[in-house]
Design a protein around this motif. Structure first.
Motif, mmCIF file in Angstrom:
data_model
loop_
_atom_site.group_PDB
_atom_site.id
_atom_site.type_symbol
_atom_site.label_atom_id
_atom_site.label_comp_id
_atom_site.label_asym_id
_atom_site.label_seq_id
_atom_site.Cartn_x
_atom_site.Cartn_y
_atom_site.Cartn_z
ATOM 1 N N ILE A 5 0.891 -1.166 0.000
ATOM 2 C CA ILE A 5 0.000 0.000 0.000
ATOM 3 C C ILE A 5 0.921 1.206 0.000
ATOM 4 O O ILE A 5 1.772 1.345 0.888
ATOM 5 C CB ILE A 5 -0.922 0.021 1.234
ATOM 6 N N THR A 6 0.774 2.068 -0.983
ATOM 7 C CA THR A 6 1.695 3.202 -1.081
ATOM 8 C C THR A 6 1.083 4.523 -0.643
ATOM 9 O O THR A 6 1.767 5.371 -0.101
ATOM 10 C CB THR A 6 2.228 3.344 -2.515
ATOM 11 N N ILE A 7 -0.212 4.716 -0.898
ATOM 12 C CA ILE A 7 -0.881 5.948 -0.491
ATOM 13 C C ILE A 7 -2.256 5.588 0.057
ATOM 14 O O ILE A 7 -2.991 4.821 -0.546
ATOM 15 C CB ILE A 7 -1.059 6.933 -1.670
ATOM 16 N N THR A 8 -2.578 6.144 1.189
ATOM 17 C CA THR A 8 -3.926 6.058 1.714
ATOM 18 C C THR A 8 -4.432 7.490 1.824
ATOM 19 O O THR A 8 -3.644 8.432 1.851
ATOM 20 C CB THR A 8 -3.981 5.307 3.057
ATOM 21 N N GLN A 9 -5.737 7.674 1.878
ATOM 22 C CA GLN A 9 -6.318 9.014 1.778
ATOM 23 C C GLN A 9 -7.291 9.278 2.915
ATOM 24 O O GLN A 9 -7.997 8.371 3.351
ATOM 25 C CB GLN A 9 -7.023 9.116 0.417
ATOM 26 N N ILE A 10 -7.293 10.510 3.392
ATOM 27 C CA ILE A 10 -8.344 10.992 4.282
ATOM 28 C C ILE A 10 -8.774 12.365 3.779
ATOM 29 O O ILE A 10 -7.998 13.069 3.121
ATOM 30 C CB ILE A 10 -7.907 11.081 5.769
ATOM 31 N N TYR A 11 -10.011 12.725 4.092
ATOM 32 C CA TYR A 11 -10.507 14.047 3.719
ATOM 33 C C TYR A 11 -10.189 15.048 4.815
ATOM 34 O O TYR A 11 -10.358 14.755 6.006
ATOM 35 C CB TYR A 11 -12.018 14.015 3.491
ATOM 36 N N VAL A 12 -9.718 16.206 4.397
ATOM 37 C CA VAL A 12 -9.441 17.319 5.300
ATOM 38 C C VAL A 12 -9.987 18.589 4.651
ATOM 39 O O VAL A 12 -9.645 18.889 3.520
ATOM 40 C CB VAL A 12 -7.934 17.457 5.612
ATOM 41 N N PRO A 13 -10.870 19.320 5.315
ATOM 42 C CA PRO A 13 -11.448 20.530 4.715
ATOM 43 C C PRO A 13 -10.444 21.661 4.485
ATOM 44 O O PRO A 13 -10.652 22.500 3.624
ATOM 45 C CB PRO A 13 -12.524 20.954 5.717
ATOM 46 N N ASP A 14 -9.342 21.677 5.237
ATOM 47 C CA ASP A 14 -8.347 22.746 5.123
ATOM 48 C C ASP A 14 -6.961 22.108 5.077
ATOM 49 O O ASP A 14 -6.458 21.621 6.095
ATOM 50 C CB ASP A 14 -8.482 23.692 6.316
ATOM 51 N N GLN A 15 -6.350 22.108 3.907
ATOM 52 C CA GLN A 15 -5.062 21.431 3.750
ATOM 53 C C GLN A 15 -3.924 22.124 4.496
ATOM 54 O O GLN A 15 -3.015 21.459 4.987
ATOM 55 C CB GLN A 15 -4.732 21.272 2.267
ATOM 56 N N ASP A 16 -3.960 23.442 4.617
ATOM 57 C CA ASP A 16 -2.909 24.132 5.376
ATOM 58 C C ASP A 16 -3.013 23.796 6.865
ATOM 59 O O ASP A 16 -1.997 23.586 7.526
ATOM 60 C CB ASP A 16 -2.968 25.636 5.140
ATOM 61 N N GLN A 17 -4.217 23.752 7.378
ATOM 62 C CA GLN A 17 -4.414 23.355 8.775
ATOM 63 C C GLN A 17 -4.005 21.898 8.970
ATOM 64 O O GLN A 17 -3.440 21.539 10.003
ATOM 65 C CB GLN A 17 -5.876 23.579 9.185
ATOM 66 N N ALA A 18 -4.276 21.056 7.977
ATOM 67 C CA ALA A 18 -3.860 19.655 8.041
ATOM 68 C C ALA A 18 -2.339 19.541 8.094
ATOM 69 O O ALA A 18 -1.796 18.733 8.857
ATOM 70 C CB ALA A 18 -4.416 18.882 6.852
ATOM 71 N N LEU A 19 -1.648 20.360 7.302
ATOM 72 C CA LEU A 19 -0.180 20.368 7.350
ATOM 73 C C LEU A 19 0.326 20.742 8.737
ATOM 74 O O LEU A 19 1.255 20.121 9.259
ATOM 75 C CB LEU A 19 0.385 21.354 6.327
ATOM 76 N N ALA A 53 2.582 6.925 2.000
ATOM 77 C CA ALA A 53 2.131 8.301 2.180
ATOM 78 C C ALA A 53 0.656 8.386 2.524
ATOM 79 O O ALA A 53 -0.124 7.473 2.266
ATOM 80 C CB ALA A 53 2.422 9.112 0.917
ATOM 81 N N LEU A 54 0.308 9.511 3.096
ATOM 82 C CA LEU A 54 -1.064 9.846 3.438
ATOM 83 C C LEU A 54 -1.476 11.040 2.582
ATOM 84 O O LEU A 54 -0.847 12.099 2.652
ATOM 85 C CB LEU A 54 -1.146 10.200 4.928
ATOM 86 N N LEU A 55 -2.494 10.862 1.751
ATOM 87 C CA LEU A 55 -3.022 11.943 0.926
ATOM 88 C C LEU A 55 -4.017 12.736 1.754
ATOM 89 O O LEU A 55 -5.010 12.186 2.234
ATOM 90 C CB LEU A 55 -3.698 11.372 -0.326
ATOM 91 N N LEU A 56 -3.739 14.019 1.943
ATOM 92 C CA LEU A 56 -4.626 14.924 2.669
ATOM 93 C C LEU A 56 -5.483 15.620 1.617
ATOM 94 O O LEU A 56 -5.090 16.625 1.041
ATOM 95 C CB LEU A 56 -3.808 15.922 3.483
ATOM 96 N N GLU A 57 -6.646 15.046 1.352
ATOM 97 C CA GLU A 57 -7.473 15.495 0.235
ATOM 98 C C GLU A 57 -8.612 16.390 0.688
ATOM 99 O O GLU A 57 -9.385 16.031 1.579
ATOM 100 C CB GLU A 57 -8.053 14.289 -0.511
ATOM 101 N N LYS A 58 -8.703 17.539 0.051
ATOM 102 C CA LYS A 58 -9.812 18.461 0.309
ATOM 103 C C LYS A 58 -11.020 17.989 -0.507
ATOM 104 O O LYS A 58 -10.913 17.807 -1.717
ATOM 105 C CB LYS A 58 -9.421 19.882 -0.094
ATOM 106 N N PRO A 59 -12.159 17.761 0.148
ATOM 107 C CA PRO A 59 -13.336 17.321 -0.600
ATOM 108 C C PRO A 59 -13.763 18.376 -1.619
ATOM 109 O O PRO A 59 -13.860 19.554 -1.286
ATOM 110 C CB PRO A 59 -14.419 17.151 0.470
ATOM 111 N N GLY A 60 -13.979 17.949 -2.840
ATOM 112 C CA GLY A 60 -14.417 18.866 -3.878
ATOM 113 C C GLY A 60 -14.074 18.345 -5.256
ATOM 114 O O GLY A 60 -13.621 17.212 -5.406
ATOM 115 N N PRO A 61 -14.297 19.187 -6.259
ATOM 116 C CA PRO A 61 -13.995 18.796 -7.631
ATOM 117 C C PRO A 61 -12.499 18.460 -7.764
ATOM 118 O O PRO A 61 -11.695 19.023 -7.029
ATOM 119 C CB PRO A 61 -14.347 20.027 -8.448
ATOM 120 N N PRO A 62 -12.099 17.534 -8.604
ATOM 121 C CA PRO A 62 -12.908 16.877 -9.620
ATOM 122 C C PRO A 62 -13.579 15.592 -9.155
ATOM 123 O O PRO A 62 -14.380 15.025 -9.878
ATOM 124 C CB PRO A 62 -11.882 16.565 -10.715
ATOM 125 N N SER A 63 -13.261 15.126 -7.946
ATOM 126 C CA SER A 63 -13.794 13.822 -7.525
ATOM 127 C C SER A 63 -15.251 13.877 -7.074
ATOM 128 O O SER A 63 -15.905 12.842 -7.011
ATOM 129 C CB SER A 63 -12.931 13.225 -6.421
#
Length: 137
Positions: A5-19, A53-63
């Motif tokens: 498993i190389t990347i797993t993902q979670i949703y974060v509304p604010d990527q800067d705050q997530a960082l 890695a952990l993908l810190l993904e902001k919910p929204g387009p294009p997904s």
């Protein structure tokens, strides 16, 4: 066949705050931070583990549509969006104390379990995190 498993993902509304949380408080390192079409591709990893890695993904387009993204953000805030991360450490009590000193909100104090000592917390958005010191054996 699959071998990692190389990347797993979670949703974060604010990527800067997530960082700030994942890098500043939990000690992750940024592995990718780039604009990828209409989205920011932001991954972090534990030091020495860049291939997990952990993908810190902001919910929204294009997904997803903006309407769906608003619903996902609401679910994240309630702790109901399905984001769960599990980490191992060498000393649960020391890790707990260090995180508490950094201002991390702990939701469950360390508890001795049959598999080791673990405790729980949430990231600033509501994603669940468990940290465990595993028993040898």
């Amino acid at each position: 066949m699959l071998n990692a498993i190389t990347i797993t993902q979670i949703y974060v509304p604010d990527q800067d705050q997530a960082l700030d949380f994942y890098v500043g408080k939990l000690g992750f390192e940024v592995t990718n931070d780039m604009q990828f079409g209409p989205m920011r591709w932001l991954t972090v990893a534990l030091p020495g583990q860049p291939d997990r890695a952990l993908l810190l993904e902001k919910p929204g387009p294009p997904s997803m549509s903006e309407e769906t993204a608003a619903q996902v953000r609401e679910l994240i805030t309630k702790g109901a969006a399905g984001g769960h991360l599990f980490f191992r450490c060498d000393d649960a009590y020391k890790t707990h104390a260090e995180l508490k000193a950094k201002g991390v909100e702990i939701t469950e104090e360390p508890v001795d379990q049959p598999y080791g000592i673990d405790f729980g917390l949430r990231d600033p958005f509501g994603n669940h995190i468990r940290i465990a010191q595993m028993k040898l054996g």
